[in-house]
Motif scaffolding. Sequence first.
Motif, PDB file in Angstrom:
ATOM      1  N   LEU A 179       3.271  -5.469  -3.327  1.00 32.74           N
ATOM      2  CA  LEU A 179       3.560  -4.427  -4.314  1.00 32.74           C
ATOM      3  C   LEU A 179       2.341  -3.556  -4.592  1.00 32.74           C
ATOM      4  N   LEU A 180       1.163  -4.172  -4.725  1.00 36.36           N
ATOM      5  CA  LEU A 180      -0.034  -3.387  -5.048  1.00 36.36           C
ATOM      6  C   LEU A 180      -0.494  -2.538  -3.859  1.00 36.36           C
ATOM      7  N   THR A 181      -0.478  -3.108  -2.647  1.00 35.19           N
ATOM      8  CA  THR A 181      -0.884  -2.302  -1.492  1.00 35.19           C
ATOM      9  C   THR A 181       0.106  -1.176  -1.241  1.00 35.19           C
ATOM     10  N   SER A 182       1.392  -1.427  -1.462  1.00 37.83           N
ATOM     11  CA  SER A 182       2.406  -0.395  -1.238  1.00 37.83           C
ATOM     12  C   SER A 182       2.343   0.683  -2.317  1.00 37.83           C
ATOM     13  N   TRP A 183       2.156   0.277  -3.567  1.00 41.13           N
ATOM     14  CA  TRP A 183       2.115   1.236  -4.681  1.00 41.13           C
ATOM     15  C   TRP A 183       0.907   2.166  -4.557  1.00 41.13           C
ATOM     16  N   THR A 184      -0.241   1.610  -4.154  1.00 38.85           N
ATOM     17  CA  THR A 184      -1.449   2.420  -3.997  1.00 38.85           C
ATOM     18  C   THR A 184      -1.577   3.019  -2.606  1.00 38.85           C
ATOM     19  N   ASP A 185      -0.883   2.420  -1.617  1.00 34.94           N
ATOM     20  CA  ASP A 185      -1.042   2.727  -0.197  1.00 34.94           C
ATOM     21  C   ASP A 185      -2.503   2.604   0.215  1.00 34.94           C
ATOM     22  N   LEU A 186      -3.111   1.492  -0.224  1.00 40.28           N
ATOM     23  CA  LEU A 186      -4.498   1.186   0.093  1.00 40.28           C
ATOM     24  C   LEU A 186      -4.596  -0.246   0.601  1.00 40.28           C
ATOM     25  N   PRO A 187      -5.670  -0.579   1.323  1.00 33.60           N
ATOM     26  CA  PRO A 187      -5.903  -1.988   1.664  1.00 33.60           C
ATOM     27  C   PRO A 187      -6.058  -2.820   0.399  1.00 33.60           C
ATOM     28  N   LEU A 188      -5.858  -4.118   0.534  1.00 34.93           N
ATOM     29  CA  LEU A 188      -5.780  -4.986  -0.635  1.00 34.93           C
ATOM     30  C   LEU A 188      -7.014  -4.892  -1.531  1.00 34.93           C
ATOM     31  N   GLY A 189      -8.209  -4.933  -0.965  1.00 37.10           N
ATOM     32  CA  GLY A 189      -9.408  -4.887  -1.789  1.00 37.10           C
ATOM     33  C   GLY A 189      -9.459  -3.664  -2.676  1.00 37.10           C
ATOM     34  N   GLN A 190      -9.157  -2.493  -2.123  1.00 38.96           N
ATOM     35  CA  GLN A 190      -9.141  -1.260  -2.912  1.00 38.96           C
ATOM     36  C   GLN A 190      -7.951  -1.234  -3.869  1.00 38.96           C
ATOM     37  N   ALA A 191      -6.821  -1.782  -3.416  1.00 41.37           N
ATOM     38  CA  ALA A 191      -5.622  -1.790  -4.270  1.00 41.37           C
ATOM     39  C   ALA A 191      -5.853  -2.593  -5.541  1.00 41.37           C
ATOM     40  N   LEU A 192      -6.558  -3.720  -5.430  1.00 38.71           N
ATOM     41  CA  LEU A 192      -6.813  -4.555  -6.607  1.00 38.71           C
ATOM     42  C   LEU A 192      -7.680  -3.836  -7.627  1.00 38.71           C
ATOM     43  N   GLU A 193      -8.549  -2.937  -7.180  1.00 42.24           N
ATOM     44  CA  GLU A 193      -9.475  -2.246  -8.082  1.00 42.24           C
ATOM     45  C   GLU A 193      -8.982  -0.874  -8.505  1.00 42.24           C
ATOM     46  N   HIS A 194      -7.906  -0.393  -7.907  1.00 40.74           N
ATOM     47  CA  HIS A 194      -7.442   0.974  -8.147  1.00 40.74           C
ATOM     48  C   HIS A 194      -7.081   1.210  -9.607  1.00 40.74           C
ATOM     49  N   LEU A 229      -8.595 -13.166  -0.282  1.00 37.16           N
ATOM     50  CA  LEU A 229      -7.939 -12.659   0.921  1.00 37.16           C
ATOM     51  C   LEU A 229      -8.767 -11.520   1.519  1.00 37.16           C
ATOM     52  N   PRO A 230      -8.596 -11.233   2.813  1.00 35.71           N
ATOM     53  CA  PRO A 230      -9.365 -10.144   3.421  1.00 35.71           C
ATOM     54  C   PRO A 230      -9.144  -8.821   2.695  1.00 35.71           C
ATOM     55  N   ALA A 231     -10.239  -8.166   2.331  1.00 32.91           N
ATOM     56  CA  ALA A 231     -10.139  -6.901   1.582  1.00 32.91           C
ATOM     57  C   ALA A 231      -9.440  -5.820   2.390  1.00 32.91           C
ATOM     58  N   THR A 232      -9.447  -5.953   3.712  1.00 35.27           N
ATOM     59  CA  THR A 232      -8.830  -4.942   4.576  1.00 35.27           C
ATOM     60  C   THR A 232      -7.333  -5.175   4.793  1.00 35.27           C
TER      61      THR A 232
END
Length: 283
Positions: A179-194, A229-232
Amino acid sequence: MLAVLGPGAVGGLIAALLHRAGEDVVVVARPGSARRILTDGLRVRSEMFGELTAMVPVTTAVPPGSAVVLAVKSYGLPDVLPGLRAAAPTEVLALLNGLGHAETLREVPNAVSGSVQVEASRDDGTIVHRGQYLIVNVPAGGAARIAEALRRAGADVRVRGSEQDILWRKYSFLAPTALLTSWTDLPLGQALEHDPDLTRGVVAEVAAVATADGWPATAQDLDAFLRRLPATMMSSLQHDIRAGGPTELEAIGGHLLALGERHGVPTPTLARVVGELRSRVSA
């Protein structure tokens, strides 16, 4: 005989590895995909296993009495169920995302629901496997023949716990990741901090729903796991939304909202994220 039903990124990777290991395996695909695989094989580019092209035998129907790895997307399950039941499989190991499919598969003899942890996608017909892990979790007492074949093929197979334990163990981190990677359309590491407040809300609500559904979880533990998890990492839901085709949004996000309502757990942040993704998907 082993049959891999659903030769997408995950199913195709598994079928190619089983074939490379010398297992008696066949891919079950729709006619168009079957023709392509028959001509081109399954092409894999893997950081863990290297590059290979597997000329796996292909069919459009599940062979009777086979042991089946079910790797279709959740939205494709209704289409394959009649043929799966008719084949009277000796074993079925379902590797679908989410939770809801487990109840549906109760009607299929010898079927158990496990999970797979892997980052794989398709890139111009090639299966791209990122990272150094392919973990398959199998419920205790189920799909033993498939489990051994997957071990021989190089997967890290872990036999442990009940279906619910295995499914929630993955779902608890898959849902916020997807949900977070899709909502931000960013890799997980960036999505968590967005959007830190939104991230905290999503994680806390997933943990609360999991606990109410019988799988105790805390927001602190789940947040810590996500950050290991891998930030990428990018999610299959994210890839599917980008591609503009069918997605597993309802199996992943919609089911969480339904569970929250069933158990009386407020999920305002999840409702916002899922609602915005629904609008994006239907646009």
